[in-house]
Design a protein around this motif. Structure first.
Motif, PDB file in Angstrom:
ATOM      1  N   SER A 287      -0.509  -1.812 -20.949  1.00 47.84           N
ATOM      2  CA  SER A 287      -0.451  -2.324 -19.580  1.00 47.84           C
ATOM      3  C   SER A 287      -0.675  -1.171 -18.607  1.00 47.84           C
ATOM      4  O   SER A 287       0.130  -0.232 -18.544  1.00 47.84           O
ATOM      5  CB  SER A 287       0.915  -2.972 -19.322  1.00 47.84           C
ATOM      6  N   SER A 317      -4.075  -9.846 -17.670  1.00 50.95           N
ATOM      7  CA  SER A 317      -4.021  -9.523 -16.247  1.00 50.95           C
ATOM      8  C   SER A 317      -5.305  -8.809 -15.865  1.00 50.95           C
ATOM      9  O   SER A 317      -5.696  -7.835 -16.512  1.00 50.95           O
ATOM     10  CB  SER A 317      -2.817  -8.621 -15.960  1.00 50.95           C
ATOM     11  N   TRP A 320      -4.033  -5.175 -14.752  1.00 51.28           N
ATOM     12  CA  TRP A 320      -3.353  -4.269 -15.674  1.00 51.28           C
ATOM     13  C   TRP A 320      -3.827  -4.396 -17.111  1.00 51.28           C
ATOM     14  O   TRP A 320      -3.420  -3.616 -17.964  1.00 51.28           O
ATOM     15  CB  TRP A 320      -1.841  -4.529 -15.625  1.00 51.28           C
ATOM     16  N   GLN A 322      -2.960  -6.233 -19.715  1.00 53.84           N
ATOM     17  CA  GLN A 322      -1.947  -7.151 -20.216  1.00 53.84           C
ATOM     18  C   GLN A 322      -0.610  -6.817 -19.557  1.00 53.84           C
ATOM     19  O   GLN A 322      -0.353  -5.662 -19.206  1.00 53.84           O
ATOM     20  CB  GLN A 322      -1.792  -7.050 -21.744  1.00 53.84           C
ATOM     21  N   ALA A 354       5.997  -9.380 -15.444  1.00 47.40           N
ATOM     22  CA  ALA A 354       5.178  -9.807 -14.313  1.00 47.40           C
ATOM     23  C   ALA A 354       5.545 -11.198 -13.828  1.00 47.40           C
ATOM     24  O   ALA A 354       5.160 -11.587 -12.726  1.00 47.40           O
ATOM     25  CB  ALA A 354       3.699  -9.759 -14.693  1.00 47.40           C
TER      26      ALA A 354
END
Length: 385
Positions: A287, A317, A320, A322, A354
């Motif tokens: 991430s 994401s 990011w 993941q 998140a």
């Protein structure tokens, strides 16, 4: 040399016990206990009619995180596991079967009973009822009494014990309560300790004939090592391999320094002889360029009130790559900002969840583990915070 393989409905625990008794005595065919009521179990055509002569038991894994496997175990491995367990627990005794007989922890209750020459008591399949459990436990007659549970069962028993002294008395009467299948949360152990309920946290898998590490200490002749941060296990309880899958067998089992080792796929290390498991090697995400161990995030999250049974999964994401997402099936008193702060302080900003997804019900496997595959399929809805 080969021998026939008998498929037994795991809901008929008495039939599984008789089949296990026969194969361990050398008079019966190999046994495959199966949940015939499930969609996977209904496909009996997947089972071969014969297996290698040295195979006594075939255990089909739950497939909670991947493709199911059929683990082949010898009678020697099963009995070595039973002997190691009896030694670690201080002797043999009577067992109460509270787990499905098609999971290794359940069938090992039957193996230990056969090895001890005792008659196990068997909780009917279906919904786990703490009062019914306590009633059955109260009817046990042996001097030494044991049971194997998964954390969700233990949590329900402790909840019930808060209001029902009969349930608490039943728990306290056991000489050994094994808890495995997934990590035992520190808060759950603390609750048990506070009520005078002694627990033994177990670590192992179908490939090791069940639990082979008790409270962090390898039992019997089990040897555990860490190779580049990954745990490997050697000893007499190892499986023969995976039925009709030589490639997967060769990938999981190997010989080194005169020993046959099983690559567990778990991250961990040894701390002065105590095995410390930190998570699955395949449950790591990147991430924002940083490595995040989702099992570590889940441990922090589950320590927060209202999140005791939460599951942490990865989600894509655009920013990011993941990110961790928390999935729950109950209201909580912790909002996302507070949760991000707690996790971020402990593990770093990249590990902060998140979002929080609230489901009406978390899909569960018969073993009591969250069905992570099914939960992942449900994560195509926007996170709700």
């Amino acid at each position: 040399m080969t021998r026939p393989l008998r498929v037994v409905d795991s809901a008929q625990a008495e039939a599984v016990l008789e089949a296990v008794r026969d194969v361990l005595s050398g008079t019966g065919p190999a046994v495959l206990p199966r949940d015939t009521g499930s969609s996977a179990g209904a496909d009996a055509a997947r089972s071969p009619a014969i297996v290698p002569q040295n195979v006594a038991l075939v255990v089909e894994t739950s497939g909670s995180t991947g493709v199911p496997k059929r683990v082949a175990l010898s009678a020697d491995a099963l009995l070595a596991s039973a002997a190691a367990s009896a030694s670690a627990l201080g002797g043999q005794g009577q067992w109460l079967l509270a787990l499905p007989a098609h999971y290794v922890a359940g069938v090992q209750v039957l193996v230990r009973s056969v090895a001890a020459g005792t008659d196990p008591l068997m909780l009917p399949p279906g919904h786990f009822d703490p009062v019914a459990f306590a009633d059955l436990a109260a009817s046990m007659t042996a001097d030494a009494r044991f049971v194997s549970l998964v954390p969700v069962q233990l949590a329900r028993l402790l909840d019930a014990a808060e209001e029902n002294p009969h349930v608490l008395d039943a728990l306290r009467a056991f000489d050994g309560i094994l808890v495995g299948g997934q990590a035992l949360a520190p808060t759950l152990r603390q609750r048990a300790d506070a009520r005078g309920v002694a627990l033994t946290a177990t670590y192992g898998s179908s490939e090791t004939a069940g639990g082979c590490v008790y409270n962090g200490i390898p039992i019997g002749s089990t040897v555990v090592r860490s190779v580049r941060g990954l745990l490997e296990i050697a000893g007499p309880t190892l499986a023969e391999g995976y039925l009709d899958d030589p490639a997967r067998t060769d990938d999981a089992f190997h010989v080194d320094a005169g020993h046959r080792w099983y690559r567990t796929g778990d991250l961990g290390h040894l701390d002065e002889g105590t095995v410390v498991v930190t998570g699955r090697a395949d449950n790591v995400i990147i991430s924002g360029g940083e490595k995040v161990l989702l099992d570590a995030v889940e441990r922090i999250v589950r320590a927060q009130p209202g999140f005791e049974h939460a599951v942490v999964l990865a989600r894509s994401s655009s920013e990011w790559g993941q990110v961790p997402v928390v999935v729950v099936d109950s209201p909580s008193t912790v909002d996302l900002a507070a949760l991000r702060s707690v996790v971020g302080d402990a593990l770093g900003r990249a590990a902060a969840p998140a979002g929080i997804v609230r489901l009406v019900r978390l899909p569960m496997l018969a073993s009591g583990k969250p069905d992570r595959v099914a939960i992942t399929r449900l994560l195509d809805v926007p996170p709700v915070t």
